[in-house]
Design a protein around this motif. Structure first.
Motif, PDB file in Angstrom:
ATOM      1  N   UNK A 117       0.903  -1.208   0.025  1.00 44.35           N
ATOM      2  CA  UNK A 117      -0.078  -0.189   0.037  1.00 44.35           C
ATOM      3  C   UNK A 117       0.913   1.264  -0.188  1.00 44.35           C
ATOM      4  N   UNK A 118       1.766   1.194   0.771  1.00 46.88           N
ATOM      5  CA  UNK A 118       2.865   2.515   0.926  1.00 46.88           C
ATOM      6  C   UNK A 118       3.563   2.548  -0.092  1.00 46.88           C
ATOM      7  N   UNK A 119       3.923   1.706  -0.755  1.00 50.94           N
ATOM      8  CA  UNK A 119       4.937   1.513  -1.924  1.00 50.94           C
ATOM      9  C   UNK A 119       4.406   2.312  -3.167  1.00 50.94           C
ATOM     10  N   UNK A 120       2.964   2.146  -3.426  1.00 51.37           N
ATOM     11  CA  UNK A 120       2.185   2.352  -4.538  1.00 51.37           C
ATOM     12  C   UNK A 120       1.632   3.940  -4.292  1.00 51.37           C
ATOM     13  N   UNK A 121       1.422   4.069  -2.752  1.00 50.57           N
ATOM     14  CA  UNK A 121       0.778   5.407  -2.554  1.00 50.57           C
ATOM     15  C   UNK A 121       1.909   6.297  -2.854  1.00 50.57           C
ATOM     16  N   UNK A 122       3.399   5.931  -2.470  1.00 50.03           N
ATOM     17  CA  UNK A 122       4.158   6.874  -3.123  1.00 50.03           C
ATOM     18  C   UNK A 122       4.300   7.411  -4.415  1.00 50.03           C
ATOM     19  N   UNK A 123       4.318   6.009  -5.051  1.00 49.59           N
ATOM     20  CA  UNK A 123       4.435   6.364  -6.839  1.00 49.59           C
ATOM     21  C   UNK A 123       3.291   7.263  -7.147  1.00 49.59           C
ATOM     22  N   UNK A 124       1.859   6.883  -6.484  1.00 46.39           N
ATOM     23  CA  UNK A 124       0.942   7.951  -6.889  1.00 46.39           C
ATOM     24  C   UNK A 124       1.219   9.177  -6.634  1.00 46.39           C
ATOM     25  N   UNK A 125       1.560   9.476  -5.409  1.00 45.93           N
ATOM     26  CA  UNK A 125       1.986  10.838  -4.784  1.00 45.93           C
ATOM     27  C   UNK A 125       2.864  11.517  -5.744  1.00 45.93           C
ATOM     28  N   UNK A 126       3.899  10.833  -6.195  1.00 41.98           N
ATOM     29  CA  UNK A 126       4.997  11.458  -7.066  1.00 41.98           C
ATOM     30  C   UNK A 126       4.153  11.629  -8.388  1.00 41.98           C
ATOM     31  N   UNK A 127       3.618  11.020  -9.076  1.00 40.81           N
ATOM     32  CA  UNK A 127       2.575  11.493 -10.054  1.00 40.81           C
ATOM     33  C   UNK A 127       1.847  12.660  -9.873  1.00 40.81           C
ATOM     34  N   UNK A 128       0.942  12.659  -8.727  1.00 36.04           N
ATOM     35  CA  UNK A 128       0.416  14.006  -8.541  1.00 36.04           C
ATOM     36  C   UNK A 128       1.126  15.277  -8.678  1.00 36.04           C
ATOM     37  N   UNK A 129       2.571  14.929  -7.973  1.00 31.82           N
ATOM     38  CA  UNK A 129       3.520  16.074  -7.714  1.00 31.82           C
ATOM     39  C   UNK A 129       3.726  16.845  -8.978  1.00 31.82           C
ATOM     40  N   UNK A 130       3.515  16.074 -10.230  1.00 34.38           N
ATOM     41  CA  UNK A 130       3.790  16.750 -11.577  1.00 34.38           C
ATOM     42  C   UNK A 130       2.718  18.040 -11.833  1.00 34.38           C
ATOM     43  N   UNK A 131       1.657  17.926 -10.813  1.00 33.83           N
ATOM     44  CA  UNK A 131       0.709  18.910 -11.012  1.00 33.83           C
ATOM     45  C   UNK A 131       0.684  19.682  -9.879  1.00 33.83           C
ATOM     46  N   UNK A 132       2.095  19.765  -8.959  1.00 36.60           N
ATOM     47  CA  UNK A 132       1.972  20.865  -7.788  1.00 36.60           C
ATOM     48  C   UNK A 132       1.865  22.090  -8.140  1.00 36.60           C
ATOM     49  N   UNK A 133       1.337  22.760  -7.096  1.00 38.68           N
ATOM     50  CA  UNK A 133       1.464  24.245  -7.189  1.00 38.68           C
ATOM     51  C   UNK A 133       2.768  24.931  -7.080  1.00 38.68           C
ATOM     52  N   UNK A 134       3.145  25.714  -7.717  1.00 39.46           N
ATOM     53  CA  UNK A 134       4.345  26.320  -7.672  1.00 39.46           C
ATOM     54  C   UNK A 134       5.511  25.378  -8.238  1.00 39.46           C
TER      55      UNK A 134
END
Ligand code: ADP
Length: 491
Positions: A117-134
């Motif tokens: 769960x943690x491993x793929x949550x981090x992968x997904x988080x990094x993907x979302x970070x491509x849309x990060x503010x700033x």
């Protein structure tokens, strides 16, 4: 358009199933259609080794306790490199999560890694970070659409929708390659994963008392796709929805089925380096050489005029292979032969080993994963059997069509959409390319095998059927255009 294509597997670097094949081929087809696409991959050892020209990407990945823990424990870095085939690929280099050899999901004891769960949550988080503010994950490249695949990326749409404080609105697509794998994890990881507790309810992230990754994706993605039109319909039913049918029915307008294609660079009997002889629809004589060689390789009797059927598959109940184990004696009694390549459930592995022991020269079983042999099986066999109970798309029947191993399939999902049954009407019209049966029973399978055998005994008819099968177009150009149209509709 700029597309971030997030996938847990990609052929030839990391593969446990069809998703890897799709991710190895569709991105290049999309780039050929003019999309500015980049992959995002987890940094498994073979992925780190297999990407060329890695350069560091210095963006912002913080804000999630889990990602910060990974960064603290062994480092969390993003690199940009090039995947085989020239596709640009980012890789999440987090040794504490992904530096594990072998099957990406299973530990040495054969069970799921406890921290999946943690491993793929981090992968997904990094993907979302491509849309990060700033400052985003890559300050030089911001996607217009983020396209994830299967439960491993199910949290991407949830992050984008539930964390507007952290992420700029960016449309997301989630493709369901197999609804049987849903990724359910303890709700206690919500905070760790950077998800808000207020979204943990039935209309949000909660799924039967757990945090459901695939459920989250189905709930929050702007568009859902699956890998065949029939499967898109089936997963809205109680029989195939595996608990998600209600949500998927509600989201039916956002759900489409786009068939997978075949990578013609990898699967082409005219150029395939794994084969002892090459052949084409116009001149299939090399296929006889492949059949004889395969018989030799597997210790089967040399019988050019007896049909050889093959299976290349995970050996699971889902794939209906218990039906075949029960029907195989009837097939062999009537003159058929069978070659099986696969790994999976111990009971099924043993059933096919036992069959090979009892029917020497007629049945051969190879337990294991063997890419080269899988190609030689397609080339050397007259038929490929895919009796799946459910099948989102299925790739082996497409390889079978291309290699002239006529598919005999159960009428479900993508199998129903890709194989034209040799019934009287289709034979008359010259449209047939294989065989279908409907009921998930050994009796129906044995019955269809007998009918296929009868057709095999009429070489003119069989050759015509094979020629037609080999010339069907299941390339990636058509599907890539459908995905491109879907992205365009979102932007
Ligand atoms: P799934 O993804 O459900 O396993 P698919 O038919 O979509 O089924 O894709 C399976 C892929 O894995 C195909 O490329 C098939 O050739 C390959 N494959 C499955 N088992 C084996 C095996 N034992 N050896 C080599 N290739 C295999």
């Amino acid at each position: 358009m700029r597309i971030l294509y997030v996938t847990p597997e990609v052929f030839p670097l990391l593969k446990t199933g069809g998703l890897a094949d799709v991710s190895g081929a569709l991105p290049a087809a999309l780039i050929a259609e003019g999309q500015d696409l980049r992959l995002l991959l987890p940094g498994h050892p073979n992925v780190m080794k297999g990407l060329g020209d890695l350069t560091p990407v210095r963006g912002a990945l913080g804000g999630m306790p889990g990602a910060e823990q990974a960064a603290y424990q062994g480092g969390l870095r993003l690199w940009l490199g090039t995947a085989p085939g020239g596709v640009p690929a980012y890789v999440v280099d987090a040794p504490s999560l992904f530096d594990r050899p072998g099957n990406p999901y299973l530990g040495p004891d054969g069970r799921d890694w406890p921290d999946n769960g943690g491993r793929y949550a981090v992968l997904s988080w990094v993907a979302a970070c491509f849309a990060g503010h700033g400052l985003s994950a890559d300050p030089l490249w911001r996607p217009d659409v983020i396209h994830g695949h299967d439960w491993q990326t199910g949290l991407v749409p949830a992050y984008l929708k539930l964390r507007p404080d952290r992420f700029v609105h960016t449309p997301s697509v989630l493709t369901i390659h197999n609804i049987a794998y849903q990724g359910q994890f303890p709700a206690e990881m919500l905070g760790w994963a950077g998800l808000p507790g207020w979204a943990y309810h039935m209309e949000g992230l909660e799924y039967y008392g757990t945090l459901g990754f695939l459920k989250a994706g189905c709930r929050y993605a702007d568009r859902l796709t699956t890998v065949s039109p029939s499967y898109a319909h089936e997963i809205q039913t109680d029989e195939h929805g595996m608990g998600l049918q209600g949500l998927l029915s509600v989201r039916a307008d956002a759900l489409t089925g786009i068939l997978n294609g075949v990578d013609g660079e990898v699967w082409n009997p005219e150029t395939d380096p794994h084969l002892p002889a090459r052949y084409a629809a116009d001149d299939p004589s090399g296929k006889d050489v492949c059949k004889a060689a395969l018989e030799g390789e597997l210790g089967l009797d040399h019988e050019p005029h007896a049909p050889l059927a093959c299976v290349v598959s995970r050996l699971t109940w889902h794939k209906g292979l218990d039906l075949l184990a029960a029907a195989a004696d009837d097939w062999v009694d009537r003159g058929g032969r069978l070659a099986v390549l696969g790994t999976g459930e111990p009971g099924l592995e043993e059933a096919f080993r036992d069959l090979a022991r009892r029917r020497p020269g007629r049945v051969a079983t190879r337990i294991g994963y063997d890419e080269g042999l899988s190609h030689r099986m397609m080339a050397g066999s007259d038929m490929i059997l895919v009796p799946s109970r459910s099948e989102p798309c299925g790739l082996t029947q497409l390889y079978g069509l291309r290699y002239g191993a006529l598919p005999l399939v159960r009428r479900t999902g993508g199998l129903a959409d890709t194989v034209v049954d040799a019934n009287a009407a289709a034979l008359n019209d010259g449209a047939a390319t294989g065989f279908q049966f409907a009921g998930a029973s050994a009796r129906e399978l044995a019955w269809r095998l007998r009918q296929a055998l009868a057709l095999y005994r009429r070489p003119d008819l069989w050759s015509a059927l094979r020629r037609r099968a080999m010339t069907r177009d299941f390339g990636w150009v058509g599907p890539a255009r459908e995905y491109a149209a879907l992205y365009a509709g979102l932007a």
